[in-house]
Motif scaffolding. Structure first.
Motif: not given
Ligand code: DC
Length: 224
Positions: A96-112
């Motif tokens: 239920d929450h993973v899509s809004p969380v994975s839309a955050l640029s800070a999260v994406r930068r760290a994961m990528v």
């Protein structure tokens, strides 16, 4: 022997991880489950009551998150700060929450950044939403998987049941379609087919048939 990267992208529950795992096994490559990383971050935020709409709280939390994978009894398992969370990250609360969380640029930068480090030596099969477009734009083989929405819902339903996680078919479909919408329309790295990706629609294909198609494509790339 040539070493390649195989990037598989597509909507939720279209069979990406099934294909990626079997392809990795056939090629004797590592499997990188990028969705598991976004799920682990989401689990951390939920368990630690992080308000993910607050950029400072997100930046701070990301400093305290360490994610890695281990193979245990032939299975890929996701670890969050040293704890095996492979089961917990598949729960509906995370869905239920993973899509809004994975839309955050800070999260994406760290994961990528972590994903690119894991792919440094190539010989990797990875699946997600932005693997062929952002994470490994130079992947030798890019596959864009498609499957009908009802078929995807039934597959997710079965997958959850096999893990002992309850879920009504209708709720699962609602969640799936909502994630499709957010994952495809977000500003940062939305899901899209890379121009050089090969489309495989697996609605009517068995797991073996889709693997055979992908293996054929991989063999061609390995010989080029
Ligand atoms: O593949 P999955 O359902 O486990 O992915 C969970 C979520 O993570 C998905 O809704 C979108 C996000 N995701 C992403 O934004 N980028 C990726 N490369 C992989 C997953």
């Amino acid at each position: 022997m040539k070493r390649i990267i195989v990037a598989i992208d597509g909507l939720s529950s279209c069979g990406k991880s099934t294909l990626a795992k079997s392809l990795a096994k056939s090629l004797h490559y590592a499997y990188l489950d990028s969705g598991a990383m976004y799920r682990a971050v989401t689990l951390y935020f939920l368990e630690n009551n992080i308000d993910y709409e607050n950029p400072e709280a997100v930046a701070d939390a990301l400093q305290h998150i360490e994610i890695h994978f281990e193979r245990i009894d032939g299975q890929n398992r996701t670890f969050l700060n040293g704890r095996d969370v492979e089961h917990d990250i598949r729960e509906m609360s995370v869905n239920d929450h993973v899509s809004p969380v994975s839309a955050l640029s800070a999260v994406r930068r760290a994961m990528v950044a972590q994903q690119q480090a894991m792919g440094k030596r190539r010989q990797i099969v990875s699946d997600g939403r932005d693997i062929g477009t952002v994470v490994f734009p130079d992947a030798e083989l890019k596959i864009y998987l498609l499957a009908d929405a009802d078929v995807r819902t039934s597959r997710r339903h079965l997958e959850l049941a096999s893990k002992g996680i309850d879920g009504e078919w209708e709720d699962i479909q609602r969640n799936l379609l909502e994630r499709d919408r957010i994952d495809s329309s977000r500003a940062d790295s939305p899901l899209r087919k890379a121009d050089d990706a090969v489309v495989i629609d697996n609605t009517l294909l068995s797991e073996e048939q889709q693997l055979e198609k992908a293996l054929e494509l991989a063999r061609i790339k390995l010989q080029e």
